[in-house]
Design a protein around this motif. Structure first.
Motif, mmCIF file in Angstrom:
data_model
loop_
_atom_site.group_PDB
_atom_site.id
_atom_site.type_symbol
_atom_site.label_atom_id
_atom_site.label_comp_id
_atom_site.label_asym_id
_atom_site.label_seq_id
_atom_site.Cartn_x
_atom_site.Cartn_y
_atom_site.Cartn_z
ATOM 1 N N ALA A 34 29.851 40.788 38.077
ATOM 2 C CA ALA A 34 29.767 40.659 39.543
ATOM 3 C C ALA A 34 30.853 39.711 40.051
ATOM 4 C CB ALA A 34 28.381 40.161 39.945
ATOM 5 N N THR A 35 31.056 38.606 39.361
ATOM 6 C CA THR A 35 32.079 37.641 39.750
ATOM 7 C C THR A 35 33.462 38.281 39.727
ATOM 8 O OG1 THR A 35 30.751 35.812 38.883
ATOM 9 C CG2 THR A 35 33.114 35.396 39.188
ATOM 10 N N MET A 36 33.730 39.074 38.679
ATOM 11 C CA MET A 36 35.030 39.720 38.561
ATOM 12 C C MET A 36 35.252 40.728 39.687
ATOM 13 S SD MET A 36 36.447 38.336 35.875
ATOM 14 C CE MET A 36 35.611 36.863 36.410
ATOM 15 N N ILE A 37 34.213 41.455 40.066
ATOM 16 C CA ILE A 37 34.323 42.443 41.138
ATOM 17 C C ILE A 37 34.616 41.769 42.474
ATOM 18 C CG2 ILE A 37 32.966 44.099 42.513
ATOM 19 C CD1 ILE A 37 31.695 44.997 39.850
ATOM 20 N N LEU A 38 34.061 40.585 42.673
ATOM 21 C CA LEU A 38 34.227 39.877 43.942
ATOM 22 C C LEU A 38 35.420 38.923 43.952
ATOM 23 C CD1 LEU A 38 30.477 39.090 44.675
ATOM 24 C CD2 LEU A 38 31.882 40.923 45.642
ATOM 25 N N SER A 39 36.193 38.933 42.880
ATOM 26 C CA SER A 39 37.333 38.022 42.772
ATOM 27 C C SER A 39 38.636 38.767 43.031
ATOM 28 C CB SER A 39 37.380 37.408 41.371
ATOM 29 O OG SER A 39 36.249 36.595 41.180
ATOM 30 N N PRO A 40 39.681 38.033 43.434
ATOM 31 C CA PRO A 40 40.990 38.672 43.642
ATOM 32 C C PRO A 40 41.529 39.252 42.332
ATOM 33 C CG PRO A 40 40.969 36.404 44.476
ATOM 34 C CD PRO A 40 39.692 36.616 43.730
ATOM 35 N N ASN A 41 42.531 40.100 42.456
ATOM 36 C CA ASN A 41 43.109 40.757 41.280
ATOM 37 C C ASN A 41 43.824 39.810 40.334
ATOM 38 O OD1 ASN A 41 42.246 43.376 41.661
ATOM 39 N ND2 ASN A 41 44.026 43.953 42.874
ATOM 40 N N ASP A 42 44.074 38.553 40.763
ATOM 41 C CA ASP A 42 44.763 37.644 39.849
ATOM 42 C C ASP A 42 43.833 37.096 38.780
ATOM 43 O OD1 ASP A 42 43.386 36.001 41.603
ATOM 44 O OD2 ASP A 42 45.063 34.654 42.001
ATOM 45 N N GLY A 43 42.551 37.426 38.851
ATOM 46 C CA GLY A 43 41.602 37.142 37.779
ATOM 47 C C GLY A 43 41.244 35.679 37.601
ATOM 48 N N HIS A 44 40.467 35.441 36.535
ATOM 49 C CA HIS A 44 40.015 34.095 36.176
ATOM 50 C C HIS A 44 40.297 33.851 34.712
ATOM 51 C CE1 HIS A 44 37.827 33.182 39.861
ATOM 52 N NE2 HIS A 44 37.289 34.390 39.828
ATOM 53 N N THR A 45 40.643 32.621 34.385
ATOM 54 C CA THR A 45 40.812 32.246 32.981
ATOM 55 C C THR A 45 39.436 32.105 32.337
ATOM 56 O OG1 THR A 45 40.742 29.865 33.389
ATOM 57 C CG2 THR A 45 42.928 30.954 33.495
ATOM 58 N N PHE A 46 39.431 32.049 31.021
ATOM 59 C CA PHE A 46 38.192 31.853 30.277
ATOM 60 C C PHE A 46 37.507 30.554 30.722
ATOM 61 C CE2 PHE A 46 35.673 30.412 26.696
ATOM 62 C CZ PHE A 46 35.015 31.576 26.304
ATOM 63 N N ASP A 47 38.288 29.487 30.842
ATOM 64 C CA ASP A 47 37.720 28.192 31.254
ATOM 65 C C ASP A 47 37.129 28.264 32.659
ATOM 66 O OD1 ASP A 47 38.304 26.961 28.839
ATOM 67 O OD2 ASP A 47 40.256 26.217 29.520
#
Length: 160
Positions: A34-47
């Motif tokens: 869900a977080t990934m779907i609602l996040s911009p395309n630049d993504g999130h790091t593991f941390d």
């Protein structure tokens, strides 16, 4: 979750509960998705994902691996940065539609068997109530056609 506005947190939770049921995902995997779907395309790091979910390194790692295996999440790297960035797969909608299509196709197959069995072995029942499973089969066939058309449209859009 210490990532975002209360509105986003609430939507992540709502989507997470849906994904738990609809995709049989573990709670943490569902919330990461869900977080990934609602996040911009630049993504999130593991941390960042660990911080957002407030989950342990091993739990996040396990759930991210599951999400990547099921093609719901993918990763990419940025030039000059050794870290991996995670985001919702660009094909997650198409993959979800294909899952629905597979489930409906299986239901059509089974409904055809039920109709054939009852028309041959339960003639009285079939004469009285046979129109109901036939209507359901027609509904499923319409859903299948609609899914196939939507998958084609999504695929064309992704290829452009």
């Amino acid at each position: 979750m210490n990532c975002c506005s209360p509105e986003k947190r609430k939507l992540i939770e709502e989507l997470g509960l849906h994904f738990e049921k609809a995709h049989q995902l573990a709670p943490l995997a569902a919330r990461i998705y869900a977080t990934m779907i609602l996040s911009p395309n630049d993504g999130h790091t593991f941390d960042e994902i660990m911080q957002i979910t407030d989950a342990s390194k091993s739990s996040v790692s396990t759930q991210l691996n599951l999400l990547m295996q099921t093609r719901k999440v993918d990763y990419f790297t940025k030039p000059g940065d050794r870290r991996r960035y995670f985001r919702a797969s660009k094909t997650y909608l198409e993959n979800t539609l294909k899952e629905y299509l597979q489930a409906i196709s299986e239901e059509i197959r089974l409904m055809e068997k039920v109709i054939a069995f009852n028309s041959e072995n339960n003639k009285e029942k079939f004469e009285k109530d046979g129109h109901i499973p036939l209507m359901f089969k027609d509904y499923l066939l319409a859903q299948k056609k609609n899914l196939q058309l939507t998958i084609e449209r999504v695929s064309e859009h992704q290829n452009n």
